[in-house]
Design an enzyme around this catalytic site. Structure first.
Site, PDB file in Angstrom:
ATOM      1  N   ASP A 277      56.309  45.857  34.273  1.00  0.00           N
ATOM      2  CA  ASP A 277      54.949  46.597  34.277  1.00  0.00           C
ATOM      3  C   ASP A 277      54.854  46.866  33.108  1.00  0.00           C
ATOM      4  O   ASP A 277      55.608  47.905  32.370  1.00  0.00           O
ATOM      5  CB  ASP A 277      55.391  47.575  35.325  1.00  0.00           C
ATOM      6  CG  ASP A 277      54.124  48.675  35.572  1.00  0.00           C
ATOM      7  OD1 ASP A 277      53.351  48.609  34.652  1.00  0.00           O
ATOM      8  OD2 ASP A 277      54.133  49.134  36.832  1.00  0.00           O
TER       9      ASP A 277
ATOM     10  N   SER B  18      37.012  44.498  25.802  1.00  0.00           N
ATOM     11  CA  SER B  18      35.940  44.110  26.659  1.00  0.00           C
ATOM     12  C   SER B  18      34.566  44.422  26.072  1.00  0.00           C
ATOM     13  O   SER B  18      34.746  45.490  25.470  1.00  0.00           O
ATOM     14  CB  SER B  18      36.288  44.648  27.790  1.00  0.00           C
ATOM     15  OG  SER B  18      35.183  44.812  28.931  1.00  0.00           O
TER      16      SER B  18
ATOM     17  N   TYR C 299      37.482  52.713  32.624  1.00  0.00           N
ATOM     18  CA  TYR C 299      37.699  51.149  31.922  1.00  0.00           C
ATOM     19  C   TYR C 299      37.212  51.040  30.895  1.00  0.00           C
ATOM     20  O   TYR C 299      37.612  50.690  29.786  1.00  0.00           O
ATOM     21  CB  TYR C 299      37.120  50.517  33.097  1.00  0.00           C
ATOM     22  CG  TYR C 299      37.477  48.820  32.888  1.00  0.00           C
ATOM     23  CD1 TYR C 299      38.604  48.251  32.823  1.00  0.00           C
ATOM     24  CD2 TYR C 299      36.257  48.046  32.423  1.00  0.00           C
ATOM     25  CE1 TYR C 299      38.811  46.960  32.309  1.00  0.00           C
ATOM     26  CE2 TYR C 299      36.634  46.628  31.873  1.00  0.00           C
ATOM     27  CZ  TYR C 299      37.609  46.074  31.849  1.00  0.00           C
ATOM     28  OH  TYR C 299      38.002  44.877  31.581  1.00  0.00           O
ATOM     29  N   SER C 300      35.905  51.600  30.742  1.00  0.00           N
ATOM     30  CA  SER C 300      35.333  51.434  29.340  1.00  0.00           C
ATOM     31  C   SER C 300      35.874  52.048  28.009  1.00  0.00           C
ATOM     32  O   SER C 300      36.012  51.522  27.130  1.00  0.00           O
ATOM     33  CB  SER C 300      33.678  52.070  29.243  1.00  0.00           C
ATOM     34  OG  SER C 300      33.160  51.351  29.951  1.00  0.00           O
TER      35      SER C 300
ATOM     36  N   LYS D 245      38.991  50.386  27.007  1.00  0.00           N
ATOM     37  CA  LYS D 245      38.856  49.069  26.136  1.00  0.00           C
ATOM     38  C   LYS D 245      38.186  49.595  24.969  1.00  0.00           C
ATOM     39  O   LYS D 245      38.414  48.865  23.978  1.00  0.00           O
ATOM     40  CB  LYS D 245      37.849  48.340  26.906  1.00  0.00           C
ATOM     41  CG  LYS D 245      38.378  47.767  28.283  1.00  0.00           C
ATOM     42  CD  LYS D 245      39.762  46.934  28.051  1.00  0.00           C
ATOM     43  CE  LYS D 245      40.203  46.104  29.062  1.00  0.00           C
ATOM     44  NZ  LYS D 245      41.435  45.304  28.699  1.00  0.00           N
TER      45      LYS D 245
HETATM   46  N1  NAP Z   1      37.405  38.920  33.506  1.00  0.00           N
HETATM   47  C1  NAP Z   1      36.637  39.392  32.912  1.00  0.00           C
HETATM   48  O1  NAP Z   1      35.386  39.377  32.905  1.00  0.00           O
HETATM   49  C2  NAP Z   1      37.139  40.154  31.690  1.00  0.00           C
HETATM   50  C3  NAP Z   1      36.219  40.650  31.047  1.00  0.00           C
HETATM   51  C4  NAP Z   1      36.424  41.662  29.876  1.00  0.00           C
HETATM   52  C5  NAP Z   1      37.652  41.879  29.817  1.00  0.00           C
HETATM   53  N2  NAP Z   1      38.910  41.388  30.518  1.00  0.00           N
HETATM   54  C6  NAP Z   1      40.175  41.773  30.191  1.00  0.00           C
HETATM   55  O2  NAP Z   1      40.829  40.764  30.254  1.00  0.00           O
HETATM   56  C7  NAP Z   1      42.315  40.901  30.813  1.00  0.00           C
HETATM   57  C8  NAP Z   1      42.800  39.845  31.628  1.00  0.00           C
HETATM   58  O3  NAP Z   1      42.089  40.156  32.929  1.00  0.00           O
HETATM   59  P1  NAP Z   1      41.593  39.239  33.881  1.00  0.00           P
HETATM   60  O4  NAP Z   1      40.246  38.995  33.985  1.00  0.00           O
HETATM   61  O5  NAP Z   1      42.485  37.792  33.392  1.00  0.00           O
HETATM   62  O6  NAP Z   1      41.984  39.464  35.256  1.00  0.00           O
HETATM   63  P2  NAP Z   1      43.160  39.334  36.105  1.00  0.00           P
HETATM   64  O7  NAP Z   1      43.090  37.896  36.909  1.00  0.00           O
HETATM   65  O8  NAP Z   1      43.405  40.265  37.220  1.00  0.00           O
HETATM   66  O9  NAP Z   1      44.566  39.369  35.304  1.00  0.00           O
HETATM   67  C9  NAP Z   1      44.965  40.520  35.034  1.00  0.00           C
HETATM   68  C10 NAP Z   1      46.597  40.391  34.806  1.00  0.00           C
HETATM   69  O10 NAP Z   1      47.097  41.676  34.261  1.00  0.00           O
HETATM   70  C11 NAP Z   1      48.059  41.722  35.028  1.00  0.00           C
HETATM   71  N3  NAP Z   1      48.493  43.488  35.152  1.00  0.00           N
HETATM   72  C12 NAP Z   1      47.717  43.846  35.637  1.00  0.00           C
HETATM   73  N4  NAP Z   1      48.442  45.416  35.735  1.00  0.00           N
HETATM   74  C13 NAP Z   1      49.708  45.201  35.116  1.00  0.00           C
HETATM   75  C14 NAP Z   1      50.984  46.133  34.718  1.00  0.00           C
HETATM   76  N5  NAP Z   1      50.914  47.283  35.170  1.00  0.00           N
HETATM   77  N6  NAP Z   1      51.835  45.261  34.079  1.00  0.00           N
HETATM   78  C15 NAP Z   1      52.012  43.869  33.736  1.00  0.00           C
HETATM   79  N7  NAP Z   1      50.805  43.317  33.834  1.00  0.00           N
HETATM   80  C16 NAP Z   1      49.756  43.565  34.508  1.00  0.00           C
HETATM   81  C17 NAP Z   1      48.001  41.039  36.141  1.00  0.00           C
HETATM   82  O11 NAP Z   1      49.483  40.579  36.793  1.00  0.00           O
HETATM   83  P3  NAP Z   1      50.051  41.264  37.851  1.00  0.00           P
HETATM   84  O12 NAP Z   1      49.329  42.098  38.993  1.00  0.00           O
HETATM   85  O13 NAP Z   1      50.997  40.231  38.360  1.00  0.00           O
HETATM   86  O14 NAP Z   1      50.957  42.399  37.093  1.00  0.00           O
HETATM   87  C18 NAP Z   1      47.538  39.773  35.763  1.00  0.00           C
HETATM   88  O15 NAP Z   1      48.317  39.066  35.180  1.00  0.00           O
HETATM   89  C19 NAP Z   1      42.277  42.430  31.249  1.00  0.00           C
HETATM   90  O16 NAP Z   1      42.894  43.193  30.266  1.00  0.00           O
HETATM   91  C20 NAP Z   1      40.871  42.746  31.411  1.00  0.00           C
HETATM   92  O17 NAP Z   1      40.565  43.943  31.504  1.00  0.00           O
HETATM   93  C21 NAP Z   1      38.407  40.637  31.583  1.00  0.00           C
END
Ligand code: NAP
Length: 245
Positions: free
Chosen positions: A58, A137, A150-151, A154
């Site tokens: 975590d 983001s 969230y904003s 980031k």
């Molecule tokens: N998808 C988009 O459109 C988008 C856009 C802009 C930015 N982002 C950013 O991209 C990053 C990845 O997101 P994603 O879109 O790939 O979403 P996702 O599929 O939900 O992946 C999020 C990852 O973060 C891990 N995570 C969450 N809380 C955690 C914690 N406390 N400790 C360790 N791991 C943790 C989750 O794994 P576990 O739950 O197994 O811990 C998962 O592997 C994030 O920072 C998100 O804010 C995404």
């Protein structure tokens, strides 16, 4: 052999990045909380030709992050690329009278990055090399309605990356801050609204890896957001309400 450590590797962008580097034959540190998902990623990393080192972690746990970093460096001897990708979305629950939801977002998305990156810095400085990537983001470029936590998280990691780059570049350590628009992952799967320029996470991972490779300081993807962000920044407040998601 290249050594890469990725947080949030159990799904989405982090998982795709793990496979990208596995295909290059790298040792890939994969960290996240969900054990079952990590096991599945571990198997696929092997299939693709990489060597996984798995951490059920975590990122809001400072001590556990330090231990993971120490163990990874001990095992690999070097850290080439570190990707602080783990993050969570969610609304502020502004009228709930309870700060728990927003605090969780701020803690994982900001302290999760500092907890992940700082323990690797001494090793990178010692080896006088390394590439750090922080996933911010496009949402961090302005306070989104209902998503202030969230904003702002980031925006905070964008500023951290900017600052760290000044201090670390003289040690041949680059810092890349990535600003994704909508990427198709578990995080966006629940969205009911239209996500313009939605990008596949494998495509995103390839582009992010390329930006890291050339040491780009800031990287926005998909490219359309490079045009939208400057407009979004100066949009009148009443129009910002249209982005109430
Ligand atoms: N998808 C988009 O459109 C988008 C856009 C802009 C930015 N982002 C950013 O991209 C990053 C990845 O997101 P994603 O879109 O790939 O979403 P996702 O599929 O939900 O992946 C999020 C990852 O973060 C891990 N995570 C969450 N809380 C955690 C914690 N406390 N400790 C360790 N791991 C943790 C989750 O794994 P576990 O739950 O197994 O811990 C998962 O592997 C994030 O920072 C998100 O804010 C995404």
């Amino acid at each position: 052999m290249k050594s890469v450590f990725i947080t949030g590797a159990s799904s989405g962008i982090g998982e795709s990045l793990a496979y990208y580097y596995a295909k290059e034959g790298a040792t890939v540190g994969i960290a996240a909380r969900r054990d079952d998902r990590l096991k599945a990623v571990e198997e696929k990393v092997k299939e693709y030709g990489g060597s996984p080192v798995t951490f059920q972690l975590d990122v809001s746990n400072q001590e556990a992050c330090k231990q993971a970093a120490d163990q990874f460096i001990q095992q690999t001897g070097v850290i080439d690329i570190l990707i602080a990708n783990a993050g969570v979305g969610g609304t502020d629950k502004l009228s709930s009278g309870d700060a728990s939801a927003i605090n969780k977002i701020l803690s994982i998305n900001i302290l999760g990055v500092t907890n992940t990156v700082i323990p690797f810095i001494p090793a990178m400085k010692k080896q006088q090399s390394g590439r750090i990537c922080i996933i911010s983001s496009v949402a961090g470029t302005r306070g989104l309605v209902g998503h202030g936590g969230y904003s702002s998280s980031k925006a905070a990691v964008r500023v951290l990356g900017d600052s760290w780059d000044y201090s670390l570049s003289r040690h041949n350590i680059s810092t890349t801050v990535v600003f994704p628009g909508w990427i198709a992952t578990e995080m966006t799967a629940k969205h009911q609204y239209k996500m313009y320029f939605l990008m596949n996470s494998n495509t995103a991972a390839g582009k992010i890896a390329q930006a890291i490779k050339i040491g780009k300081r800031k990287y926005v993807l998909p490219w359309q957001w490079r045009i939208i962000i400057p407009i979004f920044r100066i949009l009148p407040r009443r129009l910002i309400n249209l982005f109430s998601v």
